[in-house]
Write a protein that holds these residues in place. Structure first.
Motif, PDB file in Angstrom:
ATOM      1  N   ASP A  10      -1.702  -1.745  -1.112  1.00  0.00           N
ATOM      2  CA  ASP A  10      -0.767  -2.697  -0.489  1.00  0.00           C
ATOM      3  C   ASP A  10       0.080  -3.319  -1.601  1.00  0.00           C
ATOM      4  OD1 ASP A  10       0.541  -4.622   0.919  1.00  0.00           O
ATOM      5  OD2 ASP A  10      -1.244  -5.637   1.689  1.00  0.00           O
ATOM      6  N   SER A  13       2.738  -5.376  -0.898  1.00  0.00           N
ATOM      7  CA  SER A  13       3.582  -6.424  -0.311  1.00  0.00           C
ATOM      8  C   SER A  13       3.518  -7.674  -1.193  1.00  0.00           C
ATOM      9  CB  SER A  13       3.105  -6.743   1.097  1.00  0.00           C
ATOM     10  OG  SER A  13       1.815  -7.333   1.032  1.00  0.00           O
ATOM     11  N   GLY A  42       4.331  -1.190   1.792  1.00  0.00           N
ATOM     12  CA  GLY A  42       4.632  -2.595   2.073  1.00  0.00           C
ATOM     13  C   GLY A  42       5.126  -2.617   3.495  1.00  0.00           C
ATOM     14  N   SER A  43       6.466  -2.831   3.611  1.00  0.00           N
ATOM     15  CA  SER A  43       7.029  -2.707   4.958  1.00  0.00           C
ATOM     16  C   SER A  43       7.141  -1.232   5.338  1.00  0.00           C
ATOM     17  CB  SER A  43       8.398  -3.377   5.015  1.00  0.00           C
ATOM     18  OG  SER A  43       9.201  -2.873   3.978  1.00  0.00           O
ATOM     19  N   TRP A 101       7.435  -4.700  -5.856  1.00  0.00           N
ATOM     20  CA  TRP A 101       6.829  -5.487  -4.762  1.00  0.00           C
ATOM     21  C   TRP A 101       7.737  -5.412  -3.566  1.00  0.00           C
ATOM     22  CZ3 TRP A 101       2.059  -6.654  -5.542  1.00  0.00           C
ATOM     23  CH2 TRP A 101       1.585  -6.953  -6.811  1.00  0.00           C
ATOM     24  N   GLN A 102       7.162  -5.333  -2.433  1.00  0.00           N
ATOM     25  CA  GLN A 102       7.973  -5.303  -1.217  1.00  0.00           C
ATOM     26  C   GLN A 102       7.873  -6.656  -0.509  1.00  0.00           C
ATOM     27  OE1 GLN A 102       7.823  -1.854   1.211  1.00  0.00           O
ATOM     28  NE2 GLN A 102       7.216  -0.540  -0.486  1.00  0.00           N
ATOM     29  N   ASP A 150       7.886  -7.586   2.481  1.00  0.00           N
ATOM     30  CA  ASP A 150       7.163  -7.760   3.738  1.00  0.00           C
ATOM     31  C   ASP A 150       6.104  -6.683   3.876  1.00  0.00           C
ATOM     32  OD1 ASP A 150       6.539  -8.871   6.094  1.00  0.00           O
ATOM     33  OD2 ASP A 150       8.342  -8.218   7.195  1.00  0.00           O
ATOM     34  N   THR A 151       5.239  -6.890   4.842  1.00  0.00           N
ATOM     35  CA  THR A 151       4.208  -5.885   5.130  1.00  0.00           C
ATOM     36  C   THR A 151       4.366  -5.445   6.576  1.00  0.00           C
ATOM     37  OG1 THR A 151       2.812  -7.410   3.938  1.00  0.00           O
ATOM     38  CG2 THR A 151       1.762  -5.428   4.763  1.00  0.00           C
ATOM     39  N   ASN A 152       4.209  -4.181   6.771  1.00  0.00           N
ATOM     40  CA  ASN A 152       4.161  -3.684   8.140  1.00  0.00           C
ATOM     41  C   ASN A 152       3.071  -2.645   8.171  1.00  0.00           C
ATOM     42  OD1 ASN A 152       4.568  -2.989  10.741  1.00  0.00           O
ATOM     43  ND2 ASN A 152       6.689  -2.300  10.504  1.00  0.00           N
ATOM     44  N   THR A 209      -6.113  -3.834   0.242  1.00  0.00           N
ATOM     45  CA  THR A 209      -5.140  -4.768   0.798  1.00  0.00           C
ATOM     46  C   THR A 209      -5.786  -6.137   1.056  1.00  0.00           C
ATOM     47  OG1 THR A 209      -3.725  -5.180   2.699  1.00  0.00           O
ATOM     48  CG2 THR A 209      -5.663  -3.865   3.114  1.00  0.00           C
ATOM     49  N   ASP A 214      -1.621  -8.955   7.057  1.00  0.00           N
ATOM     50  CA  ASP A 214      -0.718  -8.397   8.054  1.00  0.00           C
ATOM     51  C   ASP A 214      -1.484  -7.881   9.259  1.00  0.00           C
ATOM     52  OD1 ASP A 214       1.878  -7.598   8.901  1.00  0.00           O
ATOM     53  OD2 ASP A 214       1.184  -5.540   8.595  1.00  0.00           O
ATOM     54  N   GLU A 216       5.914 -14.464   1.792  1.00  0.00           N
ATOM     55  CA  GLU A 216       6.663 -13.464   2.555  1.00  0.00           C
ATOM     56  C   GLU A 216       7.645 -14.122   3.500  1.00  0.00           C
ATOM     57  OE1 GLU A 216       3.928 -10.703   4.255  1.00  0.00           O
ATOM     58  OE2 GLU A 216       3.052 -10.225   2.326  1.00  0.00           O
TER      59      GLU A 216
END
Lengths: 308, 762
Positions: free
Chosen positions: A98, A100, A141-142, A169-170, A172-174, A196, A200, A249
């Motif tokens: 992860d 994010s 991440g997203s 780094w992203q 957001d997380t999806n 992770t 999320d 986030e």
């Protein structure tokens, strides 16, 4: 290493340190799930073939290789039977990391959660490669930002480390979309180490969300091991001054007297952890809490206990 | 509810402190990055309301804490409104039924409430009584109780004007009125009224006086309402219905307050020879009947207007204590004073006062006393066993016990010692002699017996101390008419059949009511009981008329006896006054015993300071048949009456006289004529005795709060205060303090809970 100015995940660890830590896992990382690989290894294959482990006798049918004929059984029973063996195969493992922004947090832990997760992934990779297993990497991440197919060659460790360090780094997380998409990209059967903080996964706080996700991956014949990476500040909530809490986030900030909400927060967190663990067990996945306040070695030992 | 320290109510402003502190301590929220925002938000949503409630509760608790502290410091008082007359309304309304007002005239009603306007409790009571009379329509009566208890009208009357004018003429007395008498009189007046009629008895007195359970009305009177007006609470006398001709002080609203008073409650005056000649010791008991402490309160001794010594008294609230003051006072022997009517001759005396610095009730801040010059008592000691070695002489110890440096200024004894070895005394030698002592005299002659008889008939005293040289038969024959009991012979201690231990007998039975043992509070614990008696004179067991055994030995034999012979007295010891048979004479308590024996045998019958309380009678012994008069400080004369037999002791009955009721505070004298001084042309009187009249200090205690270390605690007054506890005003400050404590505990619990929860979750 990062090629541009975008902040990237930093491993913060030398290779020899990784190898030293991998020694802790040497010969002890027995993954109980049945996986399929293309090299002979330590893991049982559903196919029967050349191996040291006897599986069963079967009546001889014309066309069978005579070298598998059990002559001793013929001498005793005057029947032609063929010996069958359980075929061993190597493990296809994927480190799903992860990346994010919520992982870009260091409270009272030894390092940032993302770095800690990366170190864990690297050590596991090192240990699995030494066991001639094939290891791949997924950063998400997203969306899925990096994908390295599973390889068992020695240089795979270097590839994985470089990929990790180059991953930005992203925001957001999806997790749900990402992991569902990952299920379709992975080759059939193997093990997924999901590193992770799983925040999320709780977004909708609906029960069975994680189980549904794991179930979709398991359909592809994968065993999921969830390494739940949390900072001690998240686990203990050690704040006592009036604070303006801001999320990583893009959540709205909130002004709180920590003494007042501490109990309720910890209750919420513990409930979340418990539900994750429960769901994981329900679908046959493994759950291991990894606090970044603990030494990496301690967490590896803890992981071994989980896998037993 | 009233407050004793209303200024402390300003402390209520302190309730603003917690919110102010809260606002001042408000901190800027510290920015904090945190990833698990969703959990935090959910936790906040769950706890925000409870948290706010708790914080408001804490703030309220802290504000209440300050409020209760301020309330506690302002000393709230609550008293049930016993009387609807004082329910706070501006006028009383129409009072129905029969009204009886019990009006206290005791000296305590002279308490000065307002120095500027000169307003006294008495004025308030009178105003209130007038107001009740003005407002009531039915028959009424006013009963006053002070020096005497009486009704202003013969019976219940509707003529309120008559009662009002009687009230206007009332004055405060110096006495302590009898509430029970007044109440009985009230019941007597109400007896003729119909049973169904409403009746009310209103008491106007100091706060310490109230009705008790014994005051309940007799059932035949029907329903009688007893009420007491607390004159220290709100009183508004601005009613227009009052008689305009009456010059009433305008009374403003007044919060209930405790009446502070200090009083001298007792004085014991005695000589202090150890401090030098003419030195006196005054032991003054002072009571602080006030909620405030007495700090270095001045006290002084005044003699004839001259201050002799000053001191200071420090006492806690509601505490009594003793203050000793030493002073020198010398009084010459002879003097003569003239009044308008008579010439009075006497030994001189000086009038003295112990005084405390004044308070709102000055009358009880003083106590009178006399310093009297006394004629020395002449003691003729007939020594039957003289010795060349002083300490072996028969009279050695007695002479030292009665020496001036031992007795001090209160008593002087002149000892005339004569050898008694056969020769008789001449009559001239007995002139002016008060006491004849026969100390181990072997053979008293018949001539001596005759002389002693006439001496006794003239009121003299005879002290007998037989010893080894005493010839029993001769004593019985010659002195048989005066001996308390005939002598049997000498007995060695331990010879009695009833006694197991041999060798020593002890004094163990004392007639503590006898005046000879007056100096001893508990003779059994005095050094007299330690005296070792080896030999003693055994007496005939049959008592003679008018004789009494004062001290007995543990072997059952009498050791000290008295007898009344005509006007004279006889005291007989069962042994000599040296150490030949016993060691009594070397015991420290022999000194007061010898001194008291001399006083008993001399004409100084009463001895010491005579005193009584206002309104009480005084019994005293006087030689002669009278008439005797008591002369008050204001020059009023009152005849003395004979005391009845029941009122005096058997051996004093012939000389008992009674001052029936002392009405004036201060220095009093007893005047009388004697045979020697009676002349035909001019009436000449002697001052025979002096006495002081003090206040009945029960009236000085103006509140019902008990006084610590006071000997009055077990008296009737205290019992009354206990039974009336329900009616007295209650202090609430301790309740406020209790509230404070509870609030602190609550806050502690809230904070502790918070901490415990954090610990558990951690």
């Amino acid at each position: 290493m990062a090629k541009d100015s975008t902040p990237t995940l930093s491993l913060g660890m030398e290779v020899h340190e990784l190898q030293h830590l991998a020694q802790v896992l040497k010969g002890r990382l027995h993954l109980s799930g049945i996986v399929e690989g293309n090299l002979s290894g330590q893991h049982k294959s559903p196919r029967q073939g050349i191996s040291q482990d006897f599986a069963q006798h079967r009546d001889y049918v014309p066309g069978d290789d005579l070298k598998h004929l059990d002559w001793r059984a013929y001498a005793k029973s005057d029947r032609y039977v063929v010996k069958q063996y359980i075929e061993e195969t190597n493990l296809r493992a994927f480190m799903v990391l992860d990346t994010s922004m919520s992982m870009n947090y260091q409270g009272t832990g030894l390092c940032k959660k993302g770095s800690y997760a990366a170190q864990l992934a690297a050590v596991l990779t090192c240990a699995l490669l030494k066991q001639s297993e094939a290891v791949g990497l997924v950063c998400f991440g997203s969306q899925i930002s990096q994908y390295l197919p599973a390889r068992s060659q020695g240089e795979q460790l270097g590839h994985i480390i470089r990929t990790i360090e180059n991953t930005p780094w992203q925001a957001d997380t999806n997790a749900k979309e990402t992991l569902l998409a990952l299920g379709s990209r992975l080759p059939p059967k193997g093990v997924i180490f999901l590193l992770t903080d799983a925040f999320d996964l709780d977004e909708n706080s609906s029960s069975g969300y994680f189980a549904e996700l794991v179930g979709s991956i398991k359909k592809r014949g994968y065993q999921v091991i969830l390494l739940h990476i949390l900072d001690p500040s998240e686990l203990e909530f050690p704040f006592d001054e009036l604070s303006l809490f801001e999320g990583l986030e893009g959540e709205d900030p909130i002004k709180i007297d920590p003494n007042g909400v501490k109990a309720a927060y910890l209750a919420e967190l513990n409930a979340f952890r418990a539900s994750l663990e429960k769901e994981a067990r329900a679908v046959g996945a493994k759950y291991c809490l990894c606090s970044t306040g603990l030494d990496l070695k301690d967490n590896l030992l803890q992981l071994l206990e989980c896998l037993i | 509810m009233n407050f004793l320290a209303p200024l402390m109510l300003f402390g209520l402003l302190a309730i603003a402190i917690p919110p102010i502190l809260h606002l001042l301590n408000r901190k800027e929220a510290k920015p904090q990055v945190f990833p698990a925002m969703e959990f935090l938000r959910r936790a906040y949503r769950k706890t925000a309301r409870r948290l706010k409630m708790k914080q408001w509760l804490l703030l309220a608790l802290r504000m209440l804490l300050f409020a209760f502290l301020a309330l506690a410091l302002s000393k709230p008082m609550w008293s049930p409104q016993v009387n609807p007359l004082l329910s706070g309304s501006d006028h009383l309304g129409e009072l129905e039924g029969t009204q009886v007002i019990l009006f206290d005239q005791s000296y305590a009603m002279d308490y000065l409430l307002d120095e500027k306007e000169g307003r006294r409790l008495f004025d308030l009571a009178r105003s209130h009584a007038l107001r009740v009379l003005a407002e009531s329509s039915g028959p009424a009566a006013v009963i006053t109780f002070g020096a005497e208890t009486k009704s202003l009208s013969q019976s219940l009357t509707a003529d309120h004007q008559l009662l009002s004018s009687g009230l206007k003429e009332l004055k405060v007395s110096q006495s302590y009125g009898q509430l029970d008498e007044a109440l009985s009189l009230a019941y007597q007046l109400l007896r003729d009224r119909p049973k169904v009629e409403a009746k009310q008895i209103t008491l106007l007195s100091t706060p310490n006086r109230s009705f008790d359970s014994a005051s309940s009305p007799p059932p035949e009177l029907g329903k009688v309402r007893l009420s007491q007006v607390d004159l220290t609470t709100r009183v508004d006398l601005s009613s227009q219905k009052l008689d305009s001709a009456l010059d009433l002080p305008k009374i403003s609203l007044q919060a209930r307050k405790k009446l502070a008073n200090h009083a001298i409650t007792r004085l014991t005056l005695s000589s202090a020879p150890q401090r030098g000649e003419d030195q006196w010791r005054a032991e003054v008991e002072i009571a602080n009947y006030s909620p405030e402490p007495m700090n270095l309160w001045p006290i002084w001794v005044e003699l004839e207007g001259e201050v002799l010594v000053r001191g200071f008294v420090t006492l806690a609230p509601y505490e009594s204590g003793m203050k000793r003051l030493y002073f020198k006072a010398k009084v010459d022997l002879s003097s003569q004073q003239e009044t308008d009517q008579t010439k009075i001759t006497s030994m001189q005396a000086k009038k003295g006062w112990i005084k405390l610095a004044n308070d709102p009730l000055p009358i009880d801040d003083q106590w009178p006393f006399w310093i009297e010059a006394k004629k020395p008592t002449k003691l003729l000691a007939l020594n039957g066993d003289p010795r060349p070695t002083p300490h072996e002489d028969e009279l050695f110890y007695l002479e030292r016990a009665l020496a001036p440096q031992v007795l001090g200024g209160a008593q002087k004894v002149q000892i005339q010692s004569r050898l008694m070895l056969g020769a008789d005394l001449k009559d001239e030698q007995l002139e002016g002699v008060d006491i004849i002592l026969l100390a181990n005299v072997p053979r008293p002659s018949l001539t001596l017996a005759r002389q002693i008889k006439s001496h006794l008939e003239a009121g003299g005293g005879l002290w007998l101390a037989p010893g080894a040289r005493t010839e029993i038969d001769t004593w019985n024959r010659a002195l048989g008419d005066f001996l308390p009991r005939p002598l049997r012979g000498m007995r060695r201690a331990g010879d009695a059949a009833s006694v197991q231990s041999r060798g020593v007998a002890r004094l163990n039975e004392f007639d503590i009511d006898h005046s000879l043992l007056r100096p001893f509070e508990a003779p059994q614990r005095s050094s007299l009981a330690l005296a070792e008696i080896e030999k003693y004179i055994l007496f005939d067991p049959k008592p003679t008329p008018q004789s009494a055994v004062i001290i007995k030995l543990n072997e059952g034999s009498p050791f000290l006896m008295t007898r009344q012979v005509a006007q004279g007295r006889v005291v007989m010891f069962a042994g000599p006054l040296d150490r030949e048979w016993n060691d009594l004479v070397i015991r420290p308590d022999f000194v007061p015993l010898a001194s008291e024996t001399v006083r008993f045998l001399s004409r100084d019958i009463n001895g010491g300071q005579l005193s009584t309380q206002l309104g009480s009678s005084l019994k005293l012994e006087l030689n002669g048949d009278g008439p005797f008069f008591s002369l008050s400080p204001q020059g009023e004369r009152e005849g003395l009456s004979r005391a009845s037999n029941q009122q005096t002791k058997l051996n004093q009955r012939d000389r008992g006289w009674l001052v029936s009721s002392a009405k004036r505070l201060g220095h009093h004298q007893i005047l009388g004529q004697t045979d020697l001084e009676t002349t035909n042309t001019e009436q000449s009187e002697h001052i025979l005795r002096r006495f002081v009249v003090s206040l009945d200090h029960r009236g000085s205690r103006l509140s019902k709060v008990a006084v610590k270390q006071s000997k009055q605690e077990n008296t009737e007054q205290d019992q009354v205060s206990e039974t009336m506890l329900l009616e007295e005003q209650k202090e609430l400050w301790h309740l406020a303090l209790f509230g404070l404590f509870i609030l602190t505990c609550l806050e502690g619990v809230v904070l502790f809970q918070k901490r415990e929860t954090s610990k558990q979750t951690a």
